[in-house]
Design a protein around this motif. Structure first.
Motif, PDB file in Angstrom:
ATOM      1  N   SER A 190      32.254  -3.167  -6.235  1.00 50.19           N
ATOM      2  CA  SER A 190      31.301  -2.056  -6.267  1.00 50.19           C
ATOM      3  C   SER A 190      31.439  -1.255  -7.561  1.00 50.19           C
ATOM      4  O   SER A 190      30.444  -0.774  -8.104  1.00 50.19           O
ATOM      5  CB  SER A 190      31.476  -1.154  -5.051  1.00 50.19           C
ATOM      6  N   ALA A 191      32.656  -1.119  -8.081  1.00 55.89           N
ATOM      7  CA  ALA A 191      32.844  -0.439  -9.364  1.00 55.89           C
ATOM      8  C   ALA A 191      32.175  -1.221 -10.488  1.00 55.89           C
ATOM      9  O   ALA A 191      31.531  -0.638 -11.368  1.00 55.89           O
ATOM     10  CB  ALA A 191      34.328  -0.250  -9.648  1.00 55.89           C
ATOM     11  N   VAL A 192      32.313  -2.545 -10.469  1.00 52.54           N
ATOM     12  CA  VAL A 192      31.674  -3.382 -11.483  1.00 52.54           C
ATOM     13  C   VAL A 192      30.156  -3.275 -11.363  1.00 52.54           C
ATOM     14  O   VAL A 192      29.450  -3.099 -12.361  1.00 52.54           O
ATOM     15  CB  VAL A 192      32.140  -4.850 -11.359  1.00 52.54           C
ATOM     16  N   ALA A 193      29.635  -3.361 -10.141  1.00 53.33           N
ATOM     17  CA  ALA A 193      28.187  -3.262  -9.934  1.00 53.33           C
ATOM     18  C   ALA A 193      27.668  -1.892 -10.351  1.00 53.33           C
ATOM     19  O   ALA A 193      26.596  -1.785 -10.948  1.00 53.33           O
ATOM     20  CB  ALA A 193      27.845  -3.538  -8.472  1.00 53.33           C
ATOM     21  N   SER A 194      28.426  -0.863 -10.048  1.00 58.25           N
ATOM     22  CA  SER A 194      28.022   0.494 -10.424  1.00 58.25           C
ATOM     23  C   SER A 194      27.997   0.647 -11.944  1.00 58.25           C
ATOM     24  O   SER A 194      27.080   1.257 -12.503  1.00 58.25           O
ATOM     25  CB  SER A 194      28.977   1.501  -9.793  1.00 58.25           C
TER      26      SER A 194
ATOM     27  N   PHE B  31      39.897  -3.839  -0.961  1.00 56.02           N
ATOM     28  CA  PHE B  31      40.210  -3.689  -2.381  1.00 56.02           C
ATOM     29  C   PHE B  31      39.244  -4.500  -3.240  1.00 56.02           C
ATOM     30  O   PHE B  31      38.806  -4.045  -4.293  1.00 56.02           O
ATOM     31  CB  PHE B  31      41.662  -4.100  -2.642  1.00 56.02           C
ATOM     32  N   VAL B  32      38.904  -5.692  -2.774  1.00 52.98           N
ATOM     33  CA  VAL B  32      37.933  -6.521  -3.492  1.00 52.98           C
ATOM     34  C   VAL B  32      36.573  -5.834  -3.474  1.00 52.98           C
ATOM     35  O   VAL B  32      35.876  -5.785  -4.493  1.00 52.98           O
ATOM     36  CB  VAL B  32      37.858  -7.937  -2.873  1.00 52.98           C
TER      37      VAL B  32
ATOM     38  N   ILE C   3      29.597   2.638  -5.540  1.00 55.43           N
ATOM     39  CA  ILE C   3      30.921   3.250  -5.376  1.00 55.43           C
ATOM     40  C   ILE C   3      30.941   4.146  -4.157  1.00 55.43           C
ATOM     41  O   ILE C   3      31.905   4.148  -3.380  1.00 55.43           O
ATOM     42  CB  ILE C   3      31.302   4.070  -6.637  1.00 55.43           C
ATOM     43  N   VAL C   4      29.897   4.915  -3.961  1.00 55.06           N
ATOM     44  CA  VAL C   4      29.829   5.827  -2.808  1.00 55.06           C
ATOM     45  C   VAL C   4      29.896   5.031  -1.508  1.00 55.06           C
ATOM     46  O   VAL C   4      30.621   5.399  -0.572  1.00 55.06           O
ATOM     47  CB  VAL C   4      28.543   6.691  -2.875  1.00 55.06           C
ATOM     48  N   SER C   5      29.192   3.909  -1.457  1.00 55.72           N
ATOM     49  CA  SER C   5      29.199   3.070  -0.245  1.00 55.72           C
ATOM     50  C   SER C   5      30.575   2.461   0.000  1.00 55.72           C
ATOM     51  O   SER C   5      31.064   2.440   1.135  1.00 55.72           O
ATOM     52  CB  SER C   5      28.162   1.964  -0.364  1.00 55.72           C
ATOM     53  N   ALA C   6      31.205   1.974  -1.049  1.00 54.47           N
ATOM     54  CA  ALA C   6      32.540   1.387  -0.894  1.00 54.47           C
ATOM     55  C   ALA C   6      33.541   2.447  -0.448  1.00 54.47           C
ATOM     56  O   ALA C   6      34.377   2.192   0.431  1.00 54.47           O
ATOM     57  CB  ALA C   6      32.985   0.749  -2.197  1.00 54.47           C
TER      58      ALA C   6
END
Length: 140
Positions: free
Chosen positions: A88-92, A82-83, A101-104
């Motif tokens: 990844s959403a923030v970085a994206s 979840f973290v 996001i795709v990687s996460a």
């Protein structure tokens, strides 16, 4: 009258978890006190055979685990997907690159492929953190 019923329903829905948590807390405290009293009496009598209930045994074992990192380690491992998804959403969003996001999502799908239900796993960790032993009691 239906507005009052709706408000009453909402209030009871909000207070029931708090009431249940307090009841569980008092039950654990009573079990701990009872277990400690049994142990003290057994020591005074020189008895090495003590009969403890499951709740008493759990309370005593939690007392002995107070200095360990076991629960925190499990919580960190279980919550890490979840973290990862949040970061990844923030970085994206920050970079404008959807690969984060795709990687996460690929990592979470891989966990799902193992047969792990992350929602149930998270519920178990949260309930354990607040000291509830059974999910069945919560899902009623």
């Amino acid at each position: 009258m239906s507005v009052l019923t709706a408000i009453g329903s909402i209030l009871s829905g909000l207070t029931k978890p708090l009431s249940d948590a307090y009841s569980a807390y008092t039950a654990r405290k009573a079990a701990k006190d009872t277990a400690e009293a049994k142990i003290k009496m057994a020591k005074q009598a020189g008895d090495f055979n003590i009969q403890l209930s499951d709740a008493e045994w759990e309370a005593i074992s939690k007392r002995n685990e107070s200095g360990t990192w076991k629960d925190e380690y499990v919580t960190l491992i279980i919550t890490s997907p979840f973290v990862l998804l949040f970061l990844s959403a923030v970085a994206s969003a920050w970079t404008g690159d959807p690969r984060f996001i795709v990687s996460a999502n690929a990592g979470i799908e891989a966990l799902k492929g193992l047969g792990v239900d992350l929602g149930d796993l998270m519920a178990v960790v949260v309930f354990a953190a607040v000291g509830l032993k059974s999910i069945g009691a919560i899902k009623k």
